[in-house]
Design an enzyme around this catalytic site. Structure first.
Site, PDB file in Angstrom:
ATOM      1  N   ASP A 122       0.836  -1.194   0.000  1.00 10.43           N
ATOM      2  CA  ASP A 122       0.000   0.000   0.000  1.00 10.43           C
ATOM      3  C   ASP A 122       0.877   1.252   0.000  1.00 10.43           C
ATOM      4  O   ASP A 122       1.905   1.296   0.672  1.00 10.43           O
ATOM      5  CB  ASP A 122      -0.902  -0.002   1.242  1.00 10.43           C
ATOM      6  CG  ASP A 122      -2.011   1.039   1.155  1.00 10.43           C
ATOM      7  OD1 ASP A 122      -2.336   1.457   0.026  1.00 10.43           O
ATOM      8  OD2 ASP A 122      -2.548   1.425   2.208  1.00 10.43           O
ATOM      9  N   LYS A 191      -5.296  12.509  11.048  1.00 10.73           N
ATOM     10  CA  LYS A 191      -5.104  11.582   9.924  1.00 10.73           C
ATOM     11  C   LYS A 191      -6.096  11.811   8.790  1.00 10.73           C
ATOM     12  O   LYS A 191      -5.706  11.959   7.631  1.00 10.73           O
ATOM     13  CB  LYS A 191      -5.188  10.135  10.405  1.00 10.73           C
ATOM     14  CG  LYS A 191      -4.984   9.131   9.269  1.00 10.73           C
ATOM     15  CD  LYS A 191      -4.992   7.697   9.749  1.00 10.73           C
ATOM     16  CE  LYS A 191      -4.810   6.750   8.560  1.00 10.73           C
ATOM     17  NZ  LYS A 191      -4.796   5.337   8.966  1.00 10.73           N
ATOM     18  N   ASP A 366      -4.493   2.687  -5.303  1.00  9.78           N
ATOM     19  CA  ASP A 366      -3.096   2.766  -4.860  1.00  9.78           C
ATOM     20  C   ASP A 366      -2.745   1.602  -3.941  1.00  9.78           C
ATOM     21  O   ASP A 366      -1.811   1.694  -3.154  1.00  9.78           O
ATOM     22  CB  ASP A 366      -2.820   4.102  -4.165  1.00  9.78           C
ATOM     23  CG  ASP A 366      -3.671   4.286  -2.912  1.00  9.78           C
ATOM     24  OD1 ASP A 366      -4.627   3.520  -2.741  1.00  9.78           O
ATOM     25  OD2 ASP A 366      -3.378   5.186  -2.105  1.00  9.78           O
TER      26      ASP A 366
END
Length: 526
Positions: A122, A191, A366
């Site tokens: 990842d 985050k 991704d």
């Protein structure tokens, strides 16, 4: 495939876009022997799923080796044992990997085990990775693992530190909100905002994200709301500080979209109205992705009709109607959609190379999966394709494409009617009114400029000479700095609406990061 080039699975439900349980059930049809590297990668994958993905590879392998007894017990007695596997961040995928690793360890030589388990790689906030490469931000590139390092960098934790530092300064200056917040900032708090900032999250959206994390610290909703809005400003400022050049690009993309979406084609047939309505603005932002895919932003103001029935009120739209574009959504959409077109290109280019190399491969934007024994090969291909993508100055290429595509477009600007340019345009309009016996319309101005441009591009010298002698309301703006002219407007009463050739802003300066450094960054995808 969507309009940006992002690819999606054909299967609607059972695919890698699914949740933890769905992914835990997926395996490759073909198996491959683990080998020495594959066994190590299977252990790293297991540690990642447990939540150890911020540790070094060596520490992740050590984690698996230290917990072999728990792995065996989870695999052989998942429901009636200690249920250790349920403590993992992604418990179902973790359990599937425990079972796979346990089966391999039953063999005298585990490296001979034929594995069907997909091993996940990842990106580190992949949108920011693309922005860091585009903008050349060295520190930003380091924090998203584009630069080689001994340990994986954590961009969310780094931003949290920057925010804490800003709050400590503000607290020392006596700001009450900073005093309350400075000791509770963590990577979890920032985050989601860091992750979505690159995709155009608004200030209100960021404040809502932060408020969900602050609710446990403040009892009163109104206090939590106040603190989240205050903190959102500091988070945005910290991200901009870390990815300064990237944010200049983000601003540049937004400004380009704003100008393009409010422009008018020179060959557009207007009626005889004296002004341009929103319905006349039909210019979508269009560009070509690195794959060669034309990307057209589909954001338009759909005309809805309300229909009242006995049960409910419904709104219907005509899918074949020609609707004006929505400039606000065009502007907000370009920065994230351009990045999406880049990560889509990277994924598909990587998929092609993996296919040529004989790798079984799965991907979601991704995130990438392959056999444990092929992770090193896949990682090498991911780096190579990312470097190939960013070896070209993609922003310069985009600017050149915009300049060519929108060459014959006009933008609407407001200048001072008392300025030198304003007086010239008023004089041209007055002369037209005297000769034609009516006021000059926007349509007249566009037709005159269109005629001048056609003559100037003719191969006939007489036509070129005629064009050189023509003075239109548009051509007379070419000798002036329009940005400065706009700045002279003091009030709505004194301003004059004029047309001028569309001029896109200059590309912002780029930092010093060299994308070739990525070749030696082992934590780029991990």
């Amino acid at each position: 495939m969507d309009f940006r080039g992002r690819a999606y699975p054909l299967a609607p439900h059972f695919n890698h876009l699914g949740n933890d349980m769905t992914r835990s059930l997926l395996i490759f049809w073909n198996g491959k022997k683990l080998g020495a590297n594959g066994l190590e990668w299977l252990k790293i994958h297991l540690a990642n799923l447990y939540g150890m993905d911020k540790c070094s590879f060596e520490e992740r392998v050590e984690f698996a080796n230290t917990h072999l007894a728990e792995i065996k017990e989870s695999a052989e007695n998942p429901l009636n044992g200690t249920r250790w596997w349920t403590k993992a961040d992604k418990p179902w995928q973790f359990l599937a990997t425990c079972i796979e690793l346990n089966e391999a360890l039953k063999l005298d030589n585990p490296e001979e085990f034929v594995s069907h388990q997909p091993v996940h790689q990842d990106g580190t906030c992949n949108g920011l990775q693309h922005y860091a490469a585009l903008g050349g931000d060295i520190e930003g590139a380091r924090q998203v693992n584009l630069v080689p390092s001994d340990r994986p960098q954590d961009v969310y934790a780094f931003v949290a530190k920057l925010v804490t530092k800003r709050l400590e300064i503000s607290a020392a200056a006596g700001e009450e909100q900073a005093v309350k917040l400075k000791d509770i900032i963590s990577r979890k708090v920032v985050k989601r905002t860091v992750m979505t900032n690159v995709y155009g999250v608004t200030f209100v959206g960021a404040a809502d994200q932060i408020m969900k994390e602050l609710d446990e610290y403040f009892d009163k909703p109104e206090e939590s709301n106040e603190m989240s809005r205050y903190l959102a400003k500091h988070v945005f400022a910290s991200i901009r500080e870390l990815f300064h050049a990237a944010h200049l690009i983000q601003d540049w993309l937004g400004e380009c979209a704003k100008k393009i979406s409010k422009s008018v084609r020179l060959d557009f047939e207007l009626n005889q109205s004296k002004s341009i309505n929103g319905s006349d603005l039909m210019t979508s932002v269009i560009w070509t992705s690195p794959l060669g895919l034309p990307v057209v932003q589909p954001y338009r103001d759909l005309k809805k009709k309300q229909v009242q029935t006995n049960l409910q009120t419904v709104f219907i739209t005509d899918p074949f109607a020609i609707n004006p574009i929505n400039p606000r959504r065009q502007q907000a959409g370009l920065p994230p959609n351009f990045i999406h077109s880049l990560d889509a290109s990277h994924m598909l280019l990587s998929a092609v190379q993996c296919g040529k190399s004989g790798l079984d491969f799965a991907a979601v934007h991704d995130s990438y999966w392959t056999h444990a024994s092929e992770v090193d090969n896949m990682s090498r291909l991911l780096r190579q394709e990312f470097i190939k993508l960013h070896e070209v100055d993609l922003i310069e290429r985009l600017k050149n494409e915009f300049d060519e595509r929108y060459r014959d477009y006009l933008e609407i600007v407001k200048i001072s009617r008392d300025s030198e340019l304003g007086k010239k345009i008023l004089e041209i309009r007055s002369s037209f009114a005297k000769s034609e016996g009516r006021a000059m319309t926007i349509a007249d101005e566009i037709r005159m400029e269109k005629r001048r441009v056609e003559l100037s591009r003719s191969e006939n010298p007489d036509d070129q000479a005629e064009a050189a002698n023509m003075i239109t309301t548009v051509s007379c703006t070419l000798d002036y700095d329009i940005k400065k002219e706009e700045g002279k407007t003091k009030s709505k009463v004194s301003h004059l609406t004029v047309l001028t050739p569309l001029q896109l802003p200059e590309i912002p300066p780029k930092g010093d990061f060299d994308v070739q450094d990525l070749l030696n960054s082992k934590y780029f995808f991990s």
